[in-house]
Design a protein around this motif. Sequence first.
Motif, mmCIF file in Angstrom:
data_model
loop_
_atom_site.group_PDB
_atom_site.id
_atom_site.type_symbol
_atom_site.label_atom_id
_atom_site.label_comp_id
_atom_site.label_asym_id
_atom_site.label_seq_id
_atom_site.Cartn_x
_atom_site.Cartn_y
_atom_site.Cartn_z
ATOM 1 N N GLN A 374 0.844 -1.193 0.000
ATOM 2 C CA GLN A 374 0.000 0.000 0.000
ATOM 3 C C GLN A 374 0.879 1.243 0.000
ATOM 4 O O GLN A 374 1.914 1.295 0.665
ATOM 5 N N GLY A 375 0.459 2.232 -0.776
ATOM 6 C CA GLY A 375 1.219 3.474 -0.840
ATOM 7 C C GLY A 375 0.636 4.401 -1.894
ATOM 8 O O GLY A 375 -0.396 4.117 -2.519
ATOM 9 N N THR A 376 1.292 5.509 -2.113
ATOM 10 C CA THR A 376 0.854 6.493 -3.103
ATOM 11 C C THR A 376 2.034 6.869 -3.989
ATOM 12 O O THR A 376 3.098 7.281 -3.494
ATOM 13 N N THR A 378 3.554 9.280 -7.077
ATOM 14 C CA THR A 378 3.397 10.643 -7.572
ATOM 15 C C THR A 378 4.138 10.785 -8.894
ATOM 16 O O THR A 378 5.327 10.442 -8.987
ATOM 17 N N SER A 387 -1.263 12.153 -8.110
ATOM 18 C CA SER A 387 -1.096 11.055 -7.148
ATOM 19 C C SER A 387 -1.895 9.833 -7.583
ATOM 20 O O SER A 387 -3.046 9.955 -8.016
ATOM 21 N N THR A 389 -2.827 6.070 -5.966
ATOM 22 C CA THR A 389 -2.759 5.226 -4.766
ATOM 23 C C THR A 389 -2.952 3.760 -5.132
ATOM 24 O O THR A 389 -3.734 3.423 -6.023
ATOM 25 N N TYR A 390 -2.232 2.878 -4.464
ATOM 26 C CA TYR A 390 -2.404 1.439 -4.678
ATOM 27 C C TYR A 390 -2.627 0.762 -3.326
ATOM 28 O O TYR A 390 -2.254 1.282 -2.270
ATOM 29 N N TYR A 391 -3.277 -0.429 -3.377
ATOM 30 C CA TYR A 391 -3.691 -1.138 -2.160
ATOM 31 C C TYR A 391 -3.203 -2.590 -2.220
ATOM 32 O O TYR A 391 -2.915 -3.118 -3.307
ATOM 33 N N ARG A 402 -4.368 1.960 -13.389
ATOM 34 C CA ARG A 402 -4.655 3.174 -12.620
ATOM 35 C C ARG A 402 -3.682 4.290 -13.009
ATOM 36 O O ARG A 402 -4.062 5.460 -13.083
ATOM 37 N N SER A 406 -4.894 7.894 -15.097
ATOM 38 C CA SER A 406 -4.734 9.172 -14.412
ATOM 39 C C SER A 406 -4.342 10.260 -15.428
ATOM 40 O O SER A 406 -4.153 9.989 -16.607
ATOM 41 N N ASP A 442 7.340 7.401 -4.811
ATOM 42 C CA ASP A 442 6.479 6.381 -4.218
ATOM 43 C C ASP A 442 6.662 6.401 -2.705
ATOM 44 O O ASP A 442 7.783 6.270 -2.192
ATOM 45 N N SER A 443 5.524 6.591 -2.011
ATOM 46 C CA SER A 443 5.599 6.574 -0.542
ATOM 47 C C SER A 443 5.758 5.157 -0.009
ATOM 48 O O SER A 443 6.158 4.962 1.137
#
Length: 623
Positions: A374-376, A378, A387, A389-391, A402, A406, A442-443
């Motif tokens: 999981q993270g976001t 950019t 941004s 986001t993925y899960y 995704r 975007s 990437d966070s």
Amino acid sequence: MSGTFAGIELGKRSLMAHSTQIQTAGHNISNATTEGYSRQRVNVTTMDPLDRPDLSRAEVSGQIGQGTNVASITRVRDELLDTRIIAQTNEESYWETRDNYYAMIEQIYNEPDEVSVRSNMDKFWQSWQELSKDPGSDAARQAVVTRGENLTNSIKQNNMGLMAIGNQINGDIKARVKQVNDLSRQIADINGEIVRSTALGDNPNDLMDRRDLLVEKLGKIINVTVDRSDPDEFLVHTDGQMIVQGSLSRQIDEVTDLDNNAYTRLVWHDTAVPASFRGGSLGALVELRDKDIRSELQSLDTMTLNFADLVNDIHRNAIGKNNVTGLDFFTEHPFVENTNGNYDRDGDGAVDHSYVFRLTGAHTLKPQEQIGLQGTMTFNGTEGNVSVTYYPTDTVEDVINRINDSNAEVKAYLDRNSNLVLKATTSQSMSNPDFVIRHVEDSGMFLTGYSGILGGSGAQGAFDWNQADAVNALADAQFSVTPVMNPSGYLVVNPRIQNDVQSVAAAFENSQGRAEPDDGRAAVEIAAVRNSKMMVGSDRTFDDYFADTATRIGLRGEQAANMYASKNAIMTDMRDLRDSISGVNIDEELADIIKFQYGYEAAAKFVSVQDELLNTLINRIGG
């Protein structure tokens, strides 16, 4: 009281009035074909009588008239209609300009079948199919190379055609700017002359006709509105900007824009603020150059780069008849020679940016595998960063879709080796270069340890183009430098393959690292690219690209032709109405001249009679 010679004076006034009317009618006839001329009329009134109530009145019955007087000479003009024509003439010239240039653009795409890009691409795919049937044939390999060269030449021809139109439009823009500056100066100068003439009590009709004509010509080039509320300060506006104020005019400067093929950018001379116009031929030209032609070039460049990338991805992993592998079938010129993409963008002598087109991850991914992360992420987008986001429950394919759905100007896909590829697209803003990845962050861990692109998470591990050696932020990812501007004009078949057609790879390596004589699997895969939905940025095939391009150009050309015909019909009606009001009718003027001639003759006869009466009075009475 009436004097002895009052009759002579009365006759003189009549002669002068009728003479002025005849002269004005002659002036109308002589200017019947003069552009912008409005017919003029003499306004004749009676002179004040001798015995007005407010004056010392003689003991006579009634008032004694003193004949006629020329009050003014005015032009016949409907200012409300003029305002409508000036306000709408820019729309007619706008669509006329688009119609003319789209006829030229259509000619680029309406090439004969034997030399068109689509036809040569079809032949290119066919040559790979033929090679797959006979992988050992040098003749089939030569056909692949030759048809590849024909295809790249066709793509270059389209590029050159679009660039030539863009250059022609840029030249037309420069010419229109000179016209706008010249017309605004002339209008301002005439304004000064009109004010001076009006202050002396004159009606400068010819000057006002000249000014209206110049304003209408200006309105064909840019969208303008006029303000006549102040007779001493005639105003002309364009898009909320004052361009003429009385005897003052504003000028437009041309500035070279290095981010837009070194084309001309327009700014106001006094403020350096960008000068933009929504209508007129100048507005249409700027839009055609900076939107339509730029968009067509970007579309052609995108197709070219994706086409070359997809073919190269298979070809470099395949092996030729001479057992040479790792070769790209097509090559491009890089934007910079620096292997890390370092570039001196501000021209101060020190590299300050990194121009990178593609990032390829080091790890093999499975499209349907859940990532468990999981993270976001950019990425650089059309307006600032975007941004994504993925899960944990997302699959690799979900994350890729995704990213592509975007507004990021970075697209993603899995290459033949199932490595994640991030690729730059064209830029919507001209201030940013095309095909340059500007920011990747990437966070979490998807772009780092999972796919093997970034070396670390968060802002500290981000890839950002606003620095030299930005590629140091990558892990073990491979990267390629941004191609030169308008890459569709520089695509070529790899010279190494041209020199040795046996380097054309039709097979994949066997266990001994060699090519089997009857292995045509790589040729089959390359031929299959034609119908694969692998165009980066949208889910379509190469055939869809050609169909969409032809449809888009045809519809825009049809729209321009229809809108021009419609606006032209409206403007023709309004101009005909104006001509019926202000235009010179030769028959009417001749009839007036005859009427004024009889009036002049009658006045002359009256003066003659008065002369005889005075002669009798002076010379015969009391003799």
